[in-house]
Design an enzyme around this catalytic site. Structure first.
Site, mmCIF file in Angstrom:
data_model
loop_
_atom_site.group_PDB
_atom_site.id
_atom_site.type_symbol
_atom_site.label_atom_id
_atom_site.label_comp_id
_atom_site.label_asym_id
_atom_site.label_seq_id
_atom_site.Cartn_x
_atom_site.Cartn_y
_atom_site.Cartn_z
ATOM 1 C CD GLU A 130 -17.573 53.816 74.403
ATOM 2 O OE1 GLU A 130 -18.049 54.815 73.822
ATOM 3 O OE2 GLU A 130 -17.164 53.866 75.589
ATOM 4 C CG ASP A 134 -18.790 37.572 81.791
ATOM 5 O OD1 ASP A 134 -18.019 36.859 81.130
ATOM 6 O OD2 ASP A 134 -18.521 38.743 82.113
ATOM 7 N N GLY A 193 -15.592 48.514 93.946
ATOM 8 C CA GLY A 193 -15.505 48.136 92.541
ATOM 9 C C GLY A 193 -16.678 47.285 92.140
ATOM 10 C CE1 TYR A 194 -15.131 44.440 87.879
ATOM 11 C CE2 TYR A 194 -15.014 42.095 88.316
ATOM 12 C CZ TYR A 194 -14.706 43.176 87.522
ATOM 13 O OH TYR A 194 -13.975 42.972 86.379
ATOM 14 C CD GLU A 203 -16.600 41.865 80.748
ATOM 15 O OE1 GLU A 203 -17.156 41.902 81.844
ATOM 16 O OE2 GLU A 203 -15.484 41.311 80.598
ATOM 17 C CD GLU A 204 -12.339 39.701 80.410
ATOM 18 O OE1 GLU A 204 -12.270 40.368 81.450
ATOM 19 O OE2 GLU A 204 -12.786 38.545 80.391
ATOM 20 C CG HIS A 223 -30.426 52.519 89.263
ATOM 21 N ND1 HIS A 223 -31.136 52.446 90.435
ATOM 22 C CD2 HIS A 223 -31.105 51.738 88.365
ATOM 23 C CE1 HIS A 223 -32.193 51.654 90.262
ATOM 24 N NE2 HIS A 223 -32.201 51.220 89.003
ATOM 25 C CB SER A 270 -39.019 61.446 108.410
ATOM 26 O OG SER A 270 -38.542 62.723 108.071
ATOM 27 N NE ARG A 292 -8.128 42.203 87.828
ATOM 28 C CZ ARG A 292 -9.248 42.179 87.092
ATOM 29 N NH1 ARG A 292 -9.696 43.293 86.524
ATOM 30 N NH2 ARG A 292 -9.927 41.068 86.930
#
Lengths: 768, 768
Positions: free
Chosen positions: B412, B432, B723-724, B403-404, B713, B637, B195
């Site tokens: 944190e 979750d 997003g997700y 989390e939400e 990463h 390459s 969203r």
């Protein structure tokens, strides 16, 4: 006949032969302005076509549409007769020899129509479209009510089951879900298959009644604004239509294979295979909503869901409906208007052009917009004839009655004139309702180059580029991969679609093997007026071809096809295209068999390894799927070797065709020699032309297709379970699809033989 | 370290070496019961897991869900604090050392919410869900109203434009149609992207406000019966949720990269990149219907249309809306519960397990169902410890707050403990909300074999076959071609999905490079309760995991992962899987570049040849599409050669891992020798284990990804515009997708370097 290869049969002197060869080579380089014409005659023909175009009037097409769609004029109605007579009168005015040929056909019209939800709540369907102030003809008397002709009389009550589009696949899904329609009434949405397939397949699965509704997803607000704000179906609009089992045979159900003349021997109605066994009724989405909302049971699979604001469920539970339908089963006259101009050089070679004149209601688009173009062609040709033009071949312009009831008028006429047509019919060019947008062209692939040449010359009336370029661009832009786009960019010739059914070409093409075309414009004129009271002039000028310019484009396209076929020195058939296309079909069916074998094998492995069970929700009862039969390896070698032969024959024929075009050798000074050359060429051409237009008949199988002997073409047929949708190499393809391995093998033999027959026929003719 | 290749660094006598080799070979054949364990220790571990399983109680999981979801308990609420304390108390009861670590985070809650249609007619949105008798908690006090956290405060009025899902592609479509959203308010439907992307992309295109609604197509009656009859969204249900630009960085917007401790240095709110610049509001389809119905203009493209009973149009015309949103921008405490059991052998190697505890409202499914499984694991482990079990490594069980609001608590905590985690964190295992159906598993590919082994042992609670078999079967049955099915049948190992974001693993995996897993069950528990007042216990027991047996299955799965990681002799990481997977990603991005080059070239050709113009409706004005930039040939390459190096290193590592498993050689009689062997093996293992769990950090780029340095990463990241949704090799892939050729080339270098770093790291470590 290939003059390079023929030594025995050609009794000409060497000089003549040398001249011919020289000429041929020259022509080979120069030819191409118009397929089938020499450089010189092509110029004349192009001039003729220019004059032809000048006679075509958009305004007049509009006038014709308005006039002929002014009132409801279905088969058997008084207005229908008046329309036929008015068309005859127009042909006569245009200078044609026009008559009405009348057949006497069965035609059911509604006596009783009742549909009610009886459980869990009560609702009675309206079964009625609404007159609108915005549509002047929508409230007229004489409209046929909303119904599906050829459903059985019946009074049934049963649980209601939603069957999606009612395709064979949908019943497979139901079976996997453990739901039977036996003894129940199904409700199917319009779309994906021809409507007549839905009750037929329902009946095969044991259903006792069938309701067909227009879902707003395919045909309503989901597509665009409903009528009268936009062109799409409003909540009350209903699609009428025939549900005759016309894939068995079209035309009058009581007179298969013969013309339905006054005194024809008729079979008993109860014996007529093409009349359905269960009652059927089409409804609007207004009427469908309470029925679908009442369904309980499983939520329908995602691809089954339409655009009504409900959770689509399958039902077969508490919801019950009562369906009662009864018809007047009358025999009514069908008035075909047949107009002719006799050919000056080959009067026994007929170029036939047709469009139906009957409508379900007013039919401004379907069929009058196409008929108006045909009449405009007839007017223009009449004027050209008055100015001195003499078509070499006979022109036969037809306006069919009873098309909507499943090609009654055209089929009966073809069946009635079978012998004459077999001898004389060079080609049949069909149109039906016309719209706005892109050229839609289907037909015998031997005519592909003819249509290609025409499409490259006729301009799109709004954009000015050729209708070929627009069609090609649309194809490229619509292609879903860059690779597909690239390959379409490269392809600089038109591809004809294969013909299933749905308009009056079926008897010509699929019963008699007469090369046929079906032409029209569409794609930028979407709407929901089809077979409703809103297929009106008011609707047409707002949402279809409002200035009638695509009517003119259709007349230019179909008219050119007529004129070129009428006047070609060598008929513009090219069997190389047919060979290539059939070759593609053979690859397709071969891949189909391989893929089916693989799919079934994998499915069976999944079943035996328990994969379906492990993937299914353990909280609901598990229904084990049935194992599939093993698919044998089919032997396509005979078919491929027949194709090899055909390849050689068609190459020889193509060369012969280009060699016999009349073109005076420029360096021949001896007049006698010139005359000799011409005489020899004329003889060759005459012979070659007969070969060319008779060749496609070699692809007929006299036994016809499995379970439907009326359909004799081994390459093109309407699908047994798709209806209008074509099945190419239908005997093979459908036997594989239906799991009839033995029949498939037989049909491979039959198709191979028919291709070999064509090859042999061409070789023999060329060797004469 | 590979003992076969090492001669210099190994100072053991030849006898010892020979024994080691013999032992290794033997193990190589016998090993395999559990990855990372010898035959003997595997037996012990299996026994431990059996005992573990016996402690797990579905009833207790249900009790926990009911208790913790009894009242609304969002971040910053009094009830949220009580929930955290109750979790701490449980951990303590289970014998864990549990504390609450508190952070102080920004959290906007709604002060003003107003949405009204002002033209062409008036309508004021309800912005309110309905309490239902069927759902006991749905009418409670303390619910957060329907809103999207992190949208800007604003009071805007403008023309409304429907932008479909609000994806970059949708704005391309709008541009092609000549429609701009600049200065306008957009309405997008939930789905296809996270969203938060919708208002972000809208803002990038100049929109001044964003409405997000739940279309019944994706999330309502189209999918199934609405709540409370079925589980799907009813007309008033609203999905709350964060719209923070968390793909830049998650966590507290005011403390990027550092823990939001009481006295942390905070940036000014106006400088916080992750807070949106325009107001946003989520609405129900009841509220959306009048807005969408009011739109005029073009009919939306087919794939843009939802399931409301209207003609979807794009608008940007007469319909205008007024949107007013203001929030309380408070700093609130976030309570993370952190519970530990110290490792007996490697106390400084941490196995971290987490699930958040905060909910948008009651959150029975999200997050309590997953948290209840985690607590059940903690209970079982506590009991095992009381019975004498001593995990070799330290277990850290976490329950995150906030989390939400975009992973506040976990982020944190990770940022606050960065140095310690870099040294000690072996792996992070996240769950979750949990449901019913198939194992859903994503994570670091080095952990693929671990999860594979577990999935093959844990039974599906309803069907009894392993969760691996069910997942595999689902994959096979869902595959769309027989070829794909065959290839999935053959593949007898589990494939982990790559992780984007959307739960608390992000800081661990993508910021610090700690190997992570995300586990859960789903696919047979669809519904529309997500982030609404209906995510309740009543809903959960009707439509989710009603007997809580998948809660037990999750505890078995995640618990095994914890226990195996805790006790493995050699940590069960396999970088061969990672190498292979990254190899696939490299192929993908290389194909992506090639395909984009080809697509753009073809599009440009179509534009320059006028194909789009010819294909467009000549009756409407033509908008020429913009030409695409030329795509260069990228040089992959270096990346491929880095992969070659990694292949060799990972093969060596795999061999070394299997060689150092502790297994007493049966034929060694000299006790001293046995002890020597064991000592040498322990030393090897200790060294190897550090190599194994630290290796993934080599894939980090200290500079981070383009425009978002927090994400370090080089293999996994949430998509900048999804997003997700994950983007693998994100630096390369997104630069190509966004047309930044120079950046793409730089990112190829960077990815190649990080892969080479990993390879070099492994080689060096093995050569020590």
């Amino acid at each position: 006949m290939d003059i390079h290869l023929q030594k025995n049969s050609m009794r000409k002197d060497v000089v003549l032969l040398a001249i011919l060869i020289l000429t041929s080579l020259k022509i080979f380089a120069q030819q191409g302005n118009i397929k089938g014409f020499s450089t010189k005659t092509a110029a004349t023909q192009l001039q003729l076509e220019k004059s032809f175009d000048q006679q075509l009037s958009a305004a007049n097409i509009g006038k014709t549409i308005k006039e002929l769609s002014a009132k409801p004029h279905h088969l058997g109605s008084a207005q229908g007769k008046l329309v036929a007579e008015s068309i005859q009168q127009k042909f006569k005015e245009y200078g044609w020899d026009a008559k009405i040929e009348t057949y006497h056909v069965l035609f059911p019209t509604p006596k009783t129509r009742l549909l009610e939800l009886t459980e869990p709540s009560k609702f009675t369907a309206l079964l009625k479209e609404q007159a609108l102030a915005e549509d002047a003809t929508s409230g007229q008397d004489g409209q046929l009510p909303t119904y599906n002709a050829w459903g059985a009389d019946g009074d049934v009550t049963g649980a209601l089951v939603y069957v999606n589009f009612g395709l064979p696949d949908d019943y497979e899904t139901l079976e996997k879900l453990g739901i039977s329609v036996s003894g129940k009434i199904v409700i199917a949405r319009y779309g994906r298959s021809w409507r007549g397939m839905k009750p037929k397949i329902a009946y095969e699965h044991g259903a006792i009644g069938c309701i067909i509704y227009s879902d707003p997803k395919e045909d309503g607000y989901y597509q665009g604004e409903p009528y009268p704000i936009g062109p799409f179906k409003n909540e009350h609009t209903v699609q009428r239509g025939s549900v005759m089992d016309m894939v068995v045979y079209p035309g009058d159900p009581l007179t298969p294979n013969i013309g339905a003349t006054k005194n024809a021997v008729r079979i008993d109605r109860s014996k007529a295979e093409t009349i359905l066994k269960i009652p059927v009724l089409p409804i609007s989405y207004h009427d469908a909503l309470p029925l679908l909302s009442a369904l309980d049971g499983l939520v329908a699979p995602e691809e089954w869901r339409g655009a009504l604001p409900i959770t689509y469920k399958i039902g077969a539970g508490k919801a019950k409906v009562h369906l009662k339908v009864a018809s007047n089963w009358d025999i009514v006259p069908a008035y075909n208007v047949i107009a002719k101009i006799k050919g000056s050089e080959y009067p026994d070679q007929w170029i036939i052009r047709g469009n139906h004149h009957d409508a379900w209601v007013n039919g401004a688009a379907d069929p009058i917009s196409g008929l108006a173009a045909e009449l405009e062609e007839a007017k223009a040709i009449g004027l050209l004839v008055k100015a001195g033009y003499k078509p070499k071949r006979t022109l036969v312009y037809c306006a069919w009655d009873g098309e909507e009831q499943s090609l009654l008028g055209s089929t009966e006429w073809v069946e009635d004139h079978t012998d004459e047509l077999r001898k004389k019919a060079v080609a049949y060019i069909n149109t039906d309702g016309n719209g706005r947008g892109f050229l839609e062209a289907g037909g015998s692939h031997a005519l592909e180059q003819l249509v290609d040449g025409i499409a490259k010359e006729v301009p799109d009336p709004l954009s000015g580029v050729s209708i070929f370029e627009r069609r090609k661009a649309k194809g490229i832009v619509s292609a879903t991969s860059s690779a597909a786009k690239r390959s379409l960019i490269k392809k600089d010739s038109l591809t004809l679609g294969a013909l299933g059914t749905g308009s009056d070409y079926s008897a010509f093409l699929q019963h008699l093997g007469i090369p046929s075309l079906n032409l029209g414009f569409g794609g930028e004129d979407e709407g929901g007026e089809y077979h409703s009271i809103y297929d009106s002039y008011d609707n047409y000028v707002r949402f279809k071809d409002k200035d009638f310019v695509y009517g003119v484009a259709l007349a230019k396209t179909a008219g050119r096809a007529v004129l070129r076929l009428a006047d070609a020195e060598v008929l513009p058939f090219d069997y190389t295209n047919l060979y290539q296309t059939v070759g593609n079909y053979v690859s397709e069916v071969s891949k189909l068999a391989t893929q089916l074998k693989e799919n079934y094998a994998v499915e069976n492995q999944l079943i035996s390894e328990g994969r379906y069970q492990y993937a299914s929700d353990p909280a609901t009862p598990y229904l084990a799927p049935k194992k599939n039969p093993e698919v044998p390896d089919f032997d396509f070698s005979k078919l491929n070797s027949a194709l090899d032969s055909l390849k050689k024959s068609t190459a020889k024929l193509a060369l012969a065709s280009s060699n016999v075009i009349d073109n005076l050798p420029e360096n021949v000074e001896n007049v006698e020699n010139v005359e000799n050359v011409q005489r020899a060429q004329r003889a060759q051409r005459s012979q070659l032309n007969t070969v060319l237009f008779q060749a496609e008949k070699q692809l007929l199988n006299p036994e016809g297709l499995p379970h439907r002997p009326w359909y004799k073409h081994t390459v093109y047929a309407p699908g047994f379970y798709t209806g209008y949708g074509v099945k190419t190499l239908p005997g093979i393809r459908e036997s594989i699809e239906q799991g009839n391995w033995e029949t498939a093998n037989q049909q491979i033999e039959i198709a191979a033989q028919s291709i070999l027959n064509l090859s042999t026929y061409l070789n023999t003719a060329l060797n004469k």
